[in-house]
Write an enzyme that holds these catalytic residues in place. Structure first.
Site, PDB file in Angstrom:
ATOM      1  N   SER A 249       0.992  -1.085   0.287  1.00 44.29           N
ATOM      2  CA  SER A 249       0.248   0.104  -0.095  1.00 44.29           C
ATOM      3  C   SER A 249       0.667   1.182  -0.107  1.00 44.29           C
ATOM      4  O   SER A 249       2.107   1.012   0.437  1.00 44.29           O
ATOM      5  CB  SER A 249      -0.951   0.111   1.369  1.00 44.29           C
ATOM      6  OG  SER A 249      -0.273   0.165   2.144  1.00 44.29           O
ATOM      7  N   LYS A 250       0.522   2.310  -0.492  1.00 46.60           N
ATOM      8  CA  LYS A 250       1.272   3.750  -0.772  1.00 46.60           C
ATOM      9  C   LYS A 250       1.383   3.989   0.337  1.00 46.60           C
ATOM     10  O   LYS A 250       2.682   4.537   1.037  1.00 46.60           O
ATOM     11  CB  LYS A 250      -0.441   4.667  -1.055  1.00 46.60           C
ATOM     12  CG  LYS A 250       0.986   5.649  -1.441  1.00 46.60           C
ATOM     13  CD  LYS A 250      -0.075   7.117  -2.128  1.00 46.60           C
ATOM     14  CE  LYS A 250       0.293   8.277  -2.385  1.00 46.60           C
ATOM     15  NZ  LYS A 250       0.282   9.215  -1.682  1.00 46.60           N
ATOM     16  N   ARG A 251       0.809   3.534   2.345  1.00 45.84           N
ATOM     17  CA  ARG A 251       0.969   3.874   2.987  1.00 45.84           C
ATOM     18  C   ARG A 251       2.652   3.557   3.521  1.00 45.84           C
ATOM     19  O   ARG A 251       3.317   4.272   4.076  1.00 45.84           O
ATOM     20  CB  ARG A 251       0.184   3.486   4.226  1.00 45.84           C
ATOM     21  CG  ARG A 251      -0.344   4.085   5.445  1.00 45.84           C
ATOM     22  CD  ARG A 251      -1.209   3.895   6.046  1.00 45.84           C
ATOM     23  NE  ARG A 251      -1.472   2.520   5.813  1.00 45.84           N
ATOM     24  CZ  ARG A 251      -1.686   1.547   6.794  1.00 45.84           C
ATOM     25  NH1 ARG A 251      -1.636   1.308   7.466  1.00 45.84           N
ATOM     26  NH2 ARG A 251      -2.871   0.261   5.969  1.00 45.84           N
ATOM     27  N   GLY A 253       4.780   2.598   1.112  1.00 45.95           N
ATOM     28  CA  GLY A 253       6.290   3.351   0.626  1.00 45.95           C
ATOM     29  C   GLY A 253       5.783   2.486  -0.738  1.00 45.95           C
ATOM     30  O   GLY A 253       5.654   1.341  -0.171  1.00 45.95           O
TER      31      GLY A 253
END
Ligand code: GLU
Length: 481
Positions: A249-251, A253
């Site tokens: 996930s974008k979280r 990175g």
């Protein structure tokens, strides 16, 4: 047989998640493989999530990834507009038709009433309260301007079923599904509705998307049936995970295509790697061009289980792609990294490229591999010792002194010529070549390991600097002995 039409339907979020790119790639491969059509549709009905310039990110990503759509906002194929916000007027008309056909109904319930249907965890199904309104009651409310939504009318009994191309037979009891909102109070459609209307109007007959839609698909099928439209085929894809528990996930990175490009990956290598995340080709070959992927892509190879994103593997793959680059292409990609390193503008980039092509996996490895050229400093002379090569400090000093005398007189300062000269020094003095090359390499780099050997580096740094460093190292050794 009907021509295959697939689509990629991203929401313009401003970045391209690796998982979305893989979905896009599979939809593209499937269309190309079947001589079908690949459509790009922008799903921007969620205005709150809209990000300026995000559509350009989508175009740029597809272009870099080598995925060319046949139809889309910039390529009209007769089924446009291809941006949902430009199709707004269309959805209400179809929702009204669905109401006529019994597949949906107007709902005027207030927020407060809806709250009362929820338990302490905020969970609770809508109770079909407004389904009992008569046509006249509905019309009166509409005329009075009461705010409304349009909800899907899901049967309370029975099951809804379909066959997924990857997951096989899917069967969901109707009572487990909710009468979800199709048209919001602001007149905009929800994803639930827009995807059905658009896929139908755009003649999409194979819907390829993330597995999170697997269990909502029966709801969409109920709409196709109520409209009297032909259902598409579905291919749902398992997620890409960071590890057994966490989705990429974008979280965390590193989940975005652009981030990987910035890190120094080649787009072709990323595409090749993600093609294999969730699909295994027949045979052992892993380095596959887009044409090979199109040729080999098949449903049997698609995995039902999630796949783990292994960056080490993608690095390796990128290294294989780098090895195939010409020096010119390598420099094109490498230049920003050279320019950002300590050697910026100082050495012959072509020569550096020749040294680095077989030795790096991603372009951001470059600074760490070349900085030593500018970091010559005092070092521990015990590094000269090499058991296998029988190099002692005395041997090292002897080799360096011989080099110093000879190199001072050399005019043709090229790798090839220097190699010959060092070999003849070794021969003339009954030494092994390694006993001359290794000490010299250390003496002019002060580094335990370097890309390239003594003569390649001597050529790079030039005669004057080589002799200066050699002198420094000879003194260092003399002090130690
Ligand atoms: N806009 C949806 C998403 O980005 C597309 C889902 C679909 O492909 O139907 O998740």
């Amino acid at each position: 047989m009907e021509k295959i039409r697939t689509r990629f339907a991203p929401s313009p979020t401003g970045f391209m998640h690796i998982g979305n790119l893989r979905t896009c790639l599979y939809a593209y491969l499937w269309a190309r493989k079947n001589n079908g059509t690949f459509v790009l549709r922008i799903e921007d009905t969620d205005q709150e999530r809209y990000v300026e310039g995000a559509v350009d990110v989508i175009y740029a990503t597809l272009k870099k990834a080598g995925i060319d759509h046949d139809e889309g906002p910039d390529k009209d194929g007769g089924y446009g507009p291809y941006i949902q916000s430009e199709r707004k007027s269309l959805y209400l008309k179809y929702a009204q038709e669905l109401v006529e056909k019994g597949g949906a109904y107007y709902c005027f319930c207030s927020k407060e009433r809806l709250e009362t249907l929820k338990d302490e965890n905020g969970i609770g199904k809508y109770d079909k309260h407004c389904l009992s309104l008569t046509k006249e009651e509905v019309n009166a409310k509409l005329q009075a301007g009461e705010p409304y939504v349009i909800r899907q009318n899901i049967p309370e009994e029975g099951v809804s079923e379909y066959d997924d191309m990857v997951f096989g037979h899917i069967c969901v009891p109707n009572k487990d599904m909710e009468d979800e909102i199709l048209i919001k109070s602001d007149g905009m459609p929800t994803y639930n509705f827009a995807n059905v209307v658009d896929d139908h109007l755009m003649h999409i007959n194979c819907v390829i998307r993330g597995v999170e839609y697997l269990s909502s698909t029966p709801k969409y099928n109920l709409m196709y049936d109520a409209f009297g439209w032909e259902r598409p085929q579905y291919m749902h894809l398992s997620p890409i995970m960071k590890d057994a528990q966490h989705k990429l996930s974008k979280r965390y990175g590193d989940a975005n295509f652009e981030d990987f490009l910035e890190k120094g990956y080649l787009p072709e290598a990323i595409v090749n790697y993600i093609a294999l995340l969730g699909w295994s080709p027949k045979g052992n070959e892993e380095i596959l061009s887009m044409d090979q992927l199109i040729d080999m892509f098949d449903i049997e190879g698609i995995s039902k289980s999630s796949s783990i994103f292994d960056e080490a593997k993608m690095r390796w793959m990128n290294g294989e792609y780098i090895k195939k680059l010409s020096v010119e292409d390598f420099i094109k990609y490498a230049k920003p990294y050279f320019d950002a390193s300590k050697i910026a503008g100082k050495y012959d980039y072509t020569k550096l490229a020749q040294l680095l092509i077989p030795r790096i996996e991603i372009f951001s490895d470059i600074p760490e591999k070349v900085n030593f050229l500018e970091e010559f400093k005092e070092y521990d002379v015990s590094m000269f010792e090499h058991k296998k090569m029988k190099i002692t400090l005395d041997i090292a000093l002897k080799a360096l002194t011989l080099c110093q005398d000879t190199l001072a007189k050399v005019d043709v300062w090229t790798n090839d010529n220097l190699k010959e000269i060092l070999s003849s020094i070794a021969q003339a003095n009954e030494m092994k070549t390694g006993q001359v090359f290794l000490p010299l390499r250390l003496a002019i780099t002060a580094a335990a390991s370097t890309p390239g050997g003594a003569t390649e580096i001597a050529e790079l740094i030039g005669k004057e600097e080589t002799l200066r460093r050699l002198d420094f190292s000879i003194n260092l050794l003399k002090k130690a002995l």
